[in-house]
Design an enzyme around this catalytic site. Sequence first.
Site, PDB file in Angstrom:
ATOM      1  N   HIS A   1       0.889  -1.185  -0.154  1.00  0.00           N
ATOM      2  CA  HIS A   1       0.054  -0.198   0.110  1.00  0.00           C
ATOM      3  C   HIS A   1       0.949   1.120  -0.093  1.00  0.00           C
ATOM      4  O   HIS A   1       1.999   1.086   0.602  1.00  0.00           O
ATOM      5  CB  HIS A   1      -0.781  -0.012   1.205  1.00  0.00           C
TER       6      HIS A   1
ATOM      7  N   ASP B   1       2.969  -4.999   7.986  1.00  0.00           N
ATOM      8  CA  ASP B   1       1.743  -4.220   7.906  1.00  0.00           C
ATOM      9  C   ASP B   1       0.318  -5.279   7.903  1.00  0.00           C
ATOM     10  O   ASP B   1       0.337  -6.021   7.016  1.00  0.00           O
ATOM     11  CB  ASP B   1       1.924  -3.575   6.578  1.00  0.00           C
TER      12      ASP B   1
ATOM     13  N   GLN C   1      -4.787  -5.299   6.715  1.00  0.00           N
ATOM     14  CA  GLN C   1      -5.869  -6.232   6.216  1.00  0.00           C
ATOM     15  C   GLN C   1      -6.000  -7.635   7.183  1.00  0.00           C
ATOM     16  O   GLN C   1      -7.141  -8.171   7.348  1.00  0.00           O
ATOM     17  CB  GLN C   1      -5.613  -6.508   4.788  1.00  0.00           C
TER      18      GLN C   1
ATOM     19  N   LYS D   1     -10.540  -1.270  10.506  1.00  0.00           N
ATOM     20  CA  LYS D   1     -10.565  -2.358   9.345  1.00  0.00           C
ATOM     21  C   LYS D   1     -10.942  -3.580  10.110  1.00  0.00           C
ATOM     22  O   LYS D   1     -10.871  -4.907   9.676  1.00  0.00           O
ATOM     23  CB  LYS D   1      -9.439  -2.826   8.636  1.00  0.00           C
TER      24      LYS D   1
ATOM     25  N   CYS E   1      -4.781   2.533  -3.527  1.00  0.00           N
ATOM     26  CA  CYS E   1      -3.495   3.028  -3.018  1.00  0.00           C
ATOM     27  C   CYS E   1      -2.223   2.061  -3.392  1.00  0.00           C
ATOM     28  O   CYS E   1      -1.538   1.697  -2.442  1.00  0.00           O
ATOM     29  CB  CYS E   1      -3.665   3.270  -1.470  1.00  0.00           C
TER      30      CYS E   1
END
Lengths: 407, 150
Positions: A124, A201, A204, A227, A365
């Site tokens: 991202h 990261d 998600q 999220k 993104c």
Amino acid sequence: MNKKNVSQIRKDFPNLHVKVHGKPLVYLDNAATTLKPNVVIDAITNHYKTTTANIHRGVHYLSEKATADFEVTRNKIKALINAKSSAEIIFTRGTTESINLVSNSYGRTFLKKGDEILISEMEHHSNIVPWQMLCQEKGCILRIIPFTDSGELDLNAFTKLLTPKIKFISIVYISNSLGTINPVKTMIARAHQLGIPVLVDAAQAIAHLPIDVQELDCDFLVFSGHKMYGPTGVGVLYGKTELLNKMPPYQGGGDMISSVTFEKTTYNVLPHKFEAGTPNIADVIGLAAAIDYIQKLGWDYIEKHDQELLDYGTKALNKISQLRLIGTAKQKSAVLSFVLPQIHPHDLGTLVDQDGIAIRTGHHCTQPVMKHFGVPATARASFAIYNTKEEIDKLVQSIEKAKKIFK
Amino acid sequence: MTDQNELYQQVILEHNKKPRNFKKLEKPTHMAEGYNPLCGDHLMVYLNLNKDNTIEDVTFEGDGCAISKASASMMTMTLKGKSVDEANKLFEEFHQLVTGNLNPDKDKNILGKLAIFSNVWHFPARVKCASLCWHTMKGALDKKKSISTE
């Protein structure tokens, strides 16, 4: 474990029951943000109605209550990701701020000219730009792990790139545009053989699979509350104590100090050293309710539901003639990015919206991912615990309808 | 309620499928590049002006959604033979049209066939799709090389 079915779960999410253009909402933009259950909304409202106060400051009842509630969330996150200590849980505004904290504090302190930073082609923008900024400032070099046409990281290329010149690795666990679940545990182990710290990261991943930071052995892990069925404006940075201790503060201000004189300031201990100023108290408290909700539901349900929707959705979309799925990794989460030759994703987005269906269209993104596949944009349906196969059927019908308009 | 068919009218779909003047001009007197970073729409607008400041030829190239392609196609058809002053006036009126500030049935205008874009303002996310080509054309006339909608 509290076994629930999807219709019961849907009752917990008031936003699912609004109508869009006169049609029942079909919300398939969960990779952008998830809807919030009543328990989260109530927790935030209750805080503002009954326990509003600043934290870590007052001796009065409300301040102590708000402080305790705030710290409860920290402990719940520690348990959720199995951190060794709650001092390793830093509250931020979100994933993006968490990455910027690490690139500014760790990166600017420990990286120097000529050092290499390794990220992947499917990051991202929030896991690209902070590192580019650091490279510009320090003269570091950004290296990129490519991915294959199915959307899987090229591990042979990773092996070749993994030299002692690499001083930091930052990689995504689950890709927001491709759905790929990356083998981060293996990659971390390989990086650690060379003593390279790794940031994961998990923006998600956090709502889609159980995460154990000690098992992964990641050095940093970042994610956002919104999220994972929690509020916007709150995120987390997990870091190993030894690393966080040697890093300088990211921002200066109240709460992050032990003592201040004009001659010298002593910084507070972890985690407060990295939490300058009044934090987003209400939303941190709301996040605790989201974590409780996820844990009550249980990972067995969440993972099984995710894979069922992925399988069903993949088959259903593949039946649409000329539709091309972007991202077909073997290990995938329920994200379906796709393109149609005759309809631009933005036109498709507008057309399915008229049927009450919310999908994301654009580059998500992740412009380098779009470039890899030679498309300017994709349409993306991304799923959550409350989505159903019937909603996938509605999406398919709506796409077929759009195809007729664009025949 | 505004329904999708009011946005995707046959004329727009047809221009999307077969955009007019969809080519590069070899030696344009004016040209500019337009880009919408939000959605990736990207186009070039080429113009040939004669000595009287009349648009002799105008073409475009690029990638984008149906709205942006149809808008660019219809823009080129409208602008051929117009003066720079008329082009500027059309630019203003089109902008008012797609932002809901000009009602082609009531307000005096020279938009002609472009009035078909009057529904775009009901779709705020799509206003930039329709107006990108116009901003790019204006940028070309004003001798700006690249135009971004952001």
